[in-house]
Design a protein around this motif. Structure first.
Motif, PDB file in Angstrom:
ATOM      1  N   ILE A  88      -3.350  -3.908   4.137  1.00 25.51           N
ATOM      2  CA  ILE A  88      -4.247  -3.881   2.982  1.00 25.51           C
ATOM      3  C   ILE A  88      -5.139  -5.094   2.873  1.00 25.51           C
ATOM      4  N   SER A  89      -4.735  -6.226   3.414  1.00 21.33           N
ATOM      5  CA  SER A  89      -5.622  -7.390   3.347  1.00 21.33           C
ATOM      6  C   SER A  89      -6.877  -7.176   4.189  1.00 21.33           C
ATOM      7  N   ALA A  90      -6.775  -6.315   5.182  1.00 23.94           N
ATOM      8  CA  ALA A  90      -7.939  -6.003   6.019  1.00 23.94           C
ATOM      9  C   ALA A  90      -8.633  -4.731   5.565  1.00 23.94           C
ATOM     10  N   ILE A  99       0.613  -2.021  -6.369  1.00 24.24           N
ATOM     11  CA  ILE A  99       0.378  -1.079  -5.276  1.00 24.24           C
ATOM     12  C   ILE A  99      -1.128  -0.878  -5.162  1.00 24.24           C
ATOM     13  N   ILE A 100      -1.651  -1.181  -3.997  1.00 18.85           N
ATOM     14  CA  ILE A 100      -3.087  -1.061  -3.737  1.00 18.85           C
ATOM     15  C   ILE A 100      -3.367   0.323  -3.151  1.00 18.85           C
ATOM     16  N   PRO A 101      -4.143   1.133  -3.853  1.00 15.48           N
ATOM     17  CA  PRO A 101      -4.524   2.427  -3.262  1.00 15.48           C
ATOM     18  C   PRO A 101      -5.400   2.188  -2.037  1.00 15.48           C
ATOM     19  N   VAL A 102      -5.099   2.887  -0.974  1.00 15.74           N
ATOM     20  CA  VAL A 102      -5.849   2.730   0.266  1.00 15.74           C
ATOM     21  C   VAL A 102      -6.712   3.958   0.465  1.00 15.74           C
ATOM     22  N   SER A 103      -8.011   3.740   0.560  1.00 13.60           N
ATOM     23  CA  SER A 103      -8.954   4.851   0.662  1.00 13.60           C
ATOM     24  C   SER A 103      -9.423   5.111   2.088  1.00 13.60           C
ATOM     25  N   ASN A 104      -9.030   4.250   3.020  1.00 14.75           N
ATOM     26  CA  ASN A 104      -9.570   4.410   4.371  1.00 14.75           C
ATOM     27  C   ASN A 104      -8.492   4.559   5.432  1.00 14.75           C
ATOM     28  N   CYS A 119      -7.379  -6.305  -2.958  1.00 12.67           N
ATOM     29  CA  CYS A 119      -6.361  -7.363  -2.896  1.00 12.67           C
ATOM     30  C   CYS A 119      -6.824  -8.592  -3.669  1.00 12.67           C
ATOM     31  N   ALA A 120      -8.071  -8.981  -3.473  1.00 13.88           N
ATOM     32  CA  ALA A 120      -8.607 -10.155  -4.171  1.00 13.88           C
ATOM     33  C   ALA A 120      -8.633  -9.921  -5.675  1.00 13.88           C
ATOM     34  N   THR A 121      -9.001  -8.722  -6.087  1.00 16.56           N
ATOM     35  CA  THR A 121      -9.026  -8.395  -7.514  1.00 16.56           C
ATOM     36  C   THR A 121      -7.618  -8.459  -8.099  1.00 16.56           C
ATOM     37  N   ALA A 122      -6.643  -7.913  -7.396  1.00 21.22           N
ATOM     38  CA  ALA A 122      -5.254  -7.961  -7.873  1.00 21.22           C
ATOM     39  C   ALA A 122      -4.778  -9.402  -7.985  1.00 21.22           C
ATOM     40  N   LEU A 123      -5.131 -10.237  -7.015  1.00 22.43           N
ATOM     41  CA  LEU A 123      -4.736 -11.642  -7.066  1.00 22.43           C
ATOM     42  C   LEU A 123      -5.390 -12.349  -8.244  1.00 22.43           C
ATOM     43  N   LEU A 124      -6.679 -12.141  -8.434  1.00 20.94           N
ATOM     44  CA  LEU A 124      -7.370 -12.781  -9.561  1.00 20.94           C
ATOM     45  C   LEU A 124      -6.781 -12.349 -10.901  1.00 20.94           C
ATOM     46  N   GLU A 125      -6.490 -11.065 -11.050  1.00 21.33           N
ATOM     47  CA  GLU A 125      -5.885 -10.584 -12.287  1.00 21.33           C
ATOM     48  C   GLU A 125      -4.502 -11.214 -12.507  1.00 21.33           C
ATOM     49  N   PHE A 126      -3.746 -11.340 -11.430  1.00 17.56           N
ATOM     50  CA  PHE A 126      -2.424 -11.967 -11.520  1.00 17.56           C
ATOM     51  C   PHE A 126      -2.555 -13.426 -11.960  1.00 17.56           C
ATOM     52  N   LEU A 127      -3.456 -14.158 -11.321  1.00 11.79           N
ATOM     53  CA  LEU A 127      -3.641 -15.572 -11.655  1.00 11.79           C
ATOM     54  C   LEU A 127      -4.176 -15.747 -13.064  1.00 11.79           C
ATOM     55  N   SER A 137       0.818  -1.205   0.000  1.00 12.65           N
ATOM     56  CA  SER A 137       0.000   0.000   0.000  1.00 12.65           C
ATOM     57  C   SER A 137       0.852   1.255   0.000  1.00 12.65           C
ATOM     58  N   GLN A 138       2.127   1.118   0.257  1.00 13.10           N
ATOM     59  CA  GLN A 138       3.087   2.215   0.322  1.00 13.10           C
ATOM     60  C   GLN A 138       2.788   3.193   1.454  1.00 13.10           C
ATOM     61  N   ILE A 139       2.085   2.768   2.473  1.00 11.71           N
ATOM     62  CA  ILE A 139       1.839   3.717   3.561  1.00 11.71           C
ATOM     63  C   ILE A 139       2.368   3.232   4.903  1.00 11.71           C
ATOM     64  N   HIS A 140       3.050   2.104   4.935  1.00 12.39           N
ATOM     65  CA  HIS A 140       3.583   1.619   6.199  1.00 12.39           C
ATOM     66  C   HIS A 140       4.830   2.401   6.564  1.00 12.39           C
ATOM     67  N   PRO A 141       4.898   2.905   7.794  1.00 10.85           N
ATOM     68  CA  PRO A 141       6.024   3.755   8.175  1.00 10.85           C
ATOM     69  C   PRO A 141       7.375   3.035   8.272  1.00 10.85           C
TER      70      PRO A 141
END
Length: 115
Positions: free
Chosen positions: A91-93, A81-86, A99-107, A56-60
């Motif tokens: 990011i899995s939570a 990189i998953i954009p985080v809106s909240n 995350c699921a969409t990125a995984l499906l697209e990868f697979l 997510s690129q937001i972990h300190p």
């Protein structure tokens, strides 16, 4: 917990709070420290299967540059990189659908011989 998973549905927040609080505080803290302080760079070089890196690129405690350095060590890998809106950094939570969409697209992008 809100710093970790962001502003989510109260039911999801409660589920995560219950999950974490059901574990030993000492062990939970030690596992987190171990995860961030362990250098697995050499092990990454031994991965020879299609691999998806999500961040997510937001972990300190880590930067996107460090994640990119890890990713290039794995020959058949992709970084998303998953954009985080909240405002959550787990990011899995905080962004499970993204995350699921990125995984499906990868697979779906893998040749069937690699699955």
């Amino acid at each position: 917990m809100q710093e970790r998973i962001g502003k989510v549905d109260p039911g999801m927040m409660e589920w995560w709070v219950q999950l974490y609080s059901s574990q030993s505080l000492r062990v939970t803290c030690e596992v987190f420290d171990l995860a961030w302080d362990t250098d697995e760079t050499e092990n990454l070089k031994r991965i020879h299967v299609p691999t998806l890196f999500l961040d997510s690129q937001i972990h300190p405690k880590r930067s996107l540059d460090k994640i990119r350095k890890w990713q290039v060590l794995v020959p058949d890998s992709r970084l998303v990189i998953i954009p985080v809106s909240n405002n959550g950094r787990q990011i899995s939570a905080s962004e499970p659908r993204k995350c699921a969409t990125a995984l499906l697209e990868f697979l779906e992008g893998l040749p069937s011989s690699r699955l």
